[in-house]
Every structure is written in C-alpha cells, then in structure tokens.
Design a protein around this motif. Structure first.
Motif, PDB file in Angstrom:
ATOM      1  N   MET A  78      31.831 -47.667  73.866  1.00  0.00           N
ATOM      2  CA  MET A  78      32.668 -48.072  72.736  1.00  0.00           C
ATOM      3  C   MET A  78      33.607 -46.945  72.328  1.00  0.00           C
ATOM      4  SD  MET A  78      31.545 -49.326  68.892  1.00  0.00           S
ATOM      5  CE  MET A  78      30.929 -47.702  68.413  1.00  0.00           C
ATOM      6  N   LEU A  79      33.079 -45.733  72.223  1.00  0.00           N
ATOM      7  CA  LEU A  79      33.905 -44.595  71.837  1.00  0.00           C
ATOM      8  C   LEU A  79      35.015 -44.339  72.856  1.00  0.00           C
ATOM      9  CD1 LEU A  79      31.122 -42.116  70.645  1.00  0.00           C
ATOM     10  CD2 LEU A  79      32.765 -43.320  69.193  1.00  0.00           C
ATOM     11  N   ALA A  80      34.708 -44.493  74.130  1.00  0.00           N
ATOM     12  CA  ALA A  80      35.683 -44.226  75.190  1.00  0.00           C
ATOM     13  C   ALA A  80      36.800 -45.256  75.228  1.00  0.00           C
ATOM     14  CB  ALA A  80      34.970 -44.173  76.537  1.00  0.00           C
ATOM     15  N   LYS A  81      36.507 -46.500  74.844  1.00  0.00           N
ATOM     16  CA  LYS A  81      37.480 -47.587  75.020  1.00  0.00           C
ATOM     17  C   LYS A  81      38.237 -47.985  73.753  1.00  0.00           C
ATOM     18  CE  LYS A  81      35.208 -49.844  78.960  1.00  0.00           C
ATOM     19  NZ  LYS A  81      34.573 -51.102  79.440  1.00  0.00           N
ATOM     20  N   GLU A  82      37.677 -47.752  72.580  1.00  0.00           N
ATOM     21  CA  GLU A  82      38.214 -48.422  71.397  1.00  0.00           C
ATOM     22  C   GLU A  82      39.127 -47.591  70.497  1.00  0.00           C
ATOM     23  OE1 GLU A  82      38.207 -51.475  70.864  1.00  0.00           O
ATOM     24  OE2 GLU A  82      36.755 -52.121  72.363  1.00  0.00           O
ATOM     25  N   ARG A  83      39.329 -46.307  70.773  1.00  0.00           N
ATOM     26  CA  ARG A  83      40.247 -45.479  69.971  1.00  0.00           C
ATOM     27  C   ARG A  83      39.954 -45.620  68.473  1.00  0.00           C
ATOM     28  NH1 ARG A  83      44.834 -47.350  69.827  1.00  0.00           N
ATOM     29  NH2 ARG A  83      44.502 -49.361  70.844  1.00  0.00           N
ATOM     30  N   LEU A  84      38.723 -45.340  68.100  1.00  0.00           N
ATOM     31  CA  LEU A  84      38.275 -45.528  66.724  1.00  0.00           C
ATOM     32  C   LEU A  84      38.803 -44.424  65.810  1.00  0.00           C
ATOM     33  CD1 LEU A  84      34.515 -46.343  67.446  1.00  0.00           C
ATOM     34  CD2 LEU A  84      36.372 -47.984  67.040  1.00  0.00           C
TER      35      LEU A  84
END
Length: 383
Positions: A78-84
């Motif tokens: 999630m951290l790698a893909k979602e640009r949070l």
C-alpha cells in the motif's frame, strides 16, 4: 475546537481530496485500535484511498466501514503504490509499531498512531529521528489530551484554585488480568502522559516492581501480551520527581481495581483536590477544601464540565470517536500551518520513558535520572 462533532464535516468527493489517507490495521493483533480509522472519511480534503490488513475478513470489514477504495494484505505494498499523505496506524499491539512507523516515514507519511508507542527507548529514538529527518508530523492517541476538562483544570491550577500543588497520584485499571506491569504499559501510558500534560517533564524516577509479593527477578520475566515484549510484575509502585519540583506517583496492583473504576488521576493542592477519570469527557470533580475531607468541612464535590466547575455539561460524549476526530483535525492543522503537534512523537517517547524508568529503577535498586542512559528493555538485564 473541543465542541467539534462529526456533523460539522462534509466528505470530499473522490478525486478532489488534498490528503490521501491510508489505514493500517491488524485484525486479531490489536485490530483498528479504539476507533482510529473512523474520522477520516468525514473530514474535508481527506480521502481514504486504502486499507491494509493481512486478515481478509478484517480488511473487507474495514473497507466497508471507512469507505476505502482499495484493500491490501501487506501495508508495504500500500505504501509503495498509493502515494499517501497520512498513515493511520491503528493496531494496539506494539510488536510491529517500530517497523510500520519507520516504513511510513520512509514514504513521507505524516502519522496518527494508537498507543502504546513502541517496545524500547531505542525504538523510540529511531522513530523520532525518522520523523525529524523528513519533517513529518506525528500524533499519538492519548485521549486525555483532547478532553475539554484538561483545559479547565490547567486554568484552575494557573488561577490558584487548588492553591500550591503538593502532589499528583494516578492509578491504572488494576483488573484481574492486566494489573501491574501490563496495566502500566497498556493503560498507564495515558496517566503518565496526562501528568506531563499538566506538570511538564520528569527529572527522575524511583520504583519497585513485585510479583506474588516478591521483588521481580529474571525468573519472573515472561513474554507480555499485546506484543509488549519481556514483562513482569503484578504490583507496580513508582514515584516521579518533575523538573518543576512536584512529586508524582503511579501505582497498579492486579485485582485491586475499584467498582466503578478509579482509573484516573488525582491532584492534591493546599486548597483542594481535582479528580479526573481517564478518557474523553469522563467524569472529573473538584473539592474546594484544604482538609481534603468533605465530611469535616461541609464542602461538596463539584463536577468539572467543558464549561467549568459546577457548570452543566453541554457537550455530548461520543467515546473515542470524538477524541479521534479532534486529534485528526489537529494533525491536519499542524501539517497545513507547520505547527508542533499536541501529543507529539516527543510526548510519545516521554511517556514510554516514564514506563521504562520504572523497570530500570527496579533493576538498579535506586532512583534513575532522565533521560535514561539505558535505551534497552531493563527486564532483559535482570539478575
């Protein structure tokens, strides 16, 4: 701000959000904390884009509950893909807190975290450094920081209504399962943080820890619940010296809890007493009597509301959801205005140091000065 309710906020339409929110839970291992995942879908300029939870059923339920667009089994993906922009770290279990927090920091996420903070002061130092390096805002969910009575009590102290503050005492829940060392870690962090919120930093600690009436030794150490790590003690007694000169106490003994609970804090002044139960909008009272005895003086306990002493409460308690809403809004304000957060990463470390200081004092057999030189778990060093 303390009067804020959910109805004030309107949800931003998908694609319009300024802040991309990711929620991390661990169903069966601390779950989603005490409602940390609840407020974000109600805040303007926020969009819950994803939830991460290795448990499929818990993940599915969290997606429905939070309105998240996606679900991940692995928070790293999630951290790698979602640009949070913001990571909400919900599990109460702390065995993975350091790992999750540092990963979120590496991806540039501001954070809202369930307490307790982490297992050791070495982990705490590492987290502080990670946040400082990237100028990240971090708030920990110590709910007493958001209760409106805290502001009232602070003003009472400043105005001299309690006279000279003589001492402050706090106790945990002291239930039959967690009382003692586990109570100190899981719930005592609330009380220790509240002490600091009112009276500032600690200078030293002197404490004893017992198990079955005996001082704990290496043979008493076991693996604690909720990912705490090495743990011991069913009876904790501690004394803190604050830099202001005040003396404070924290105690917890297994099976000694009150009914109803006395989990909270009492401030003793030369002119009266304040009692505060732990939590958001929980009962708080003032006794304006220098003898501390309503039976002798005729003075009566007066409730402390969000409006002041003896005034009716006009706010409606909403449990942890209200404190989380206020904390979430505060985190957004700190990001937008570059403010230092209330209940910050430094406060989280300081509360952890007060906990660890108890075991370090017991290990060394005397008072220990803050900051502690030993940054590891003292229970791993017992003889």
């Amino acid at each position: 701000a303390a009067a804020t309710r959910f109805k004030r906020f309107t949800r931003t339409e998908p694609g319009m959000a300024k802040y991309r929110i990711g929620i991390i839970g661990r169903t069966g291992k601390g779950n989603y904390g005490h409602g940390l995942d609840v407020p974000w879908q109600h805040l303007p300029n926020c969009e819950v884009v994803a939830v991460a939870d290795e448990h499929e059923g818990g993940r599915t339920a969290a997606i429905a509950r939070t309105g998240a667009q996606k679900g991940y089994a692995d928070y790293r993906e999630m951290l790698a893909k979602e640009r949070l922009n913001i990571a909400v770290i919900c599990p109460r279990w702390i065995d993975a807190h350091h790992e999750i927090i540092t990963a979120c920091a590496e991806h540039g996420c501001h954070m809202y975290l369930e307490k307790p903070f982490c297992r050791t002061l070495a982990e705490a130092d590492d987290i502080v450094n990670a946040c400082e390096m990237r100028h990240l805002k971090f708030v920990i969910a110590h709910t007493n920081r958001w209760t409106p009575q805290l502001l009232v009590v602070r003003q009472m102290i400043r105005d001299g209504q309690l006279g000279d503050i003589l001492e402050v005492r706090a106790r945990g829940k002291e239930d039959s399962k967690r009382g003692g060392g586990e109570d100190l870690w899981v719930l005592g962090s609330h009380m220790l943080d509240l002490m600091r919120a009112l009276f500032g930093d600690v200078q030293s600690c002197y404490a004893t820890v017992r198990e079955g009436g005996e001082p704990i030794t290496k043979q008493h150490v076991r693996e604690g619940n909720e990912g705490i790590g090495p743990l011991a003690g069913d009876h904790v007694e501690s004394m803190y010296r604050f830099k202001s000169g005040l003396t404070g106490f924290f105690s917890s003994r297994r099976g000694a809890g009150g009914s109803p609970t006395r989990f909270g804090l009492t401030i003793y002044g030369s002119k009266g007493i304040v009692q505060m139960q732990s939590g958001f909008l929980r009962p708080a009272y003032f006794l304006g009597d220098s003898s501390w005895s309503p039976g002798r003086s005729g003075a009566k306990w007066q409730p402390i509301s969000s409006n002041g002493v003896g005034k009716p409460e006009t706010m409606q308690a909403g449990g942890h959801s209200d404190s989380n809403m206020l904390a979430a809004q505060h985190l957004l304000d700190c990001i937008e205005k570059n403010l230092d957060p209330v209940s910050s990463v430094y406060d989280a470390r300081a509360a952890t140091e007060m906990i660890v200081g108890i075991f370090e004092s017991h290990r060394t057999g005397g008072p220990v000065s803050f900051p502690l030189k030993n940054r590891q778990n003292p229970l791993t060093m017992l003889k």
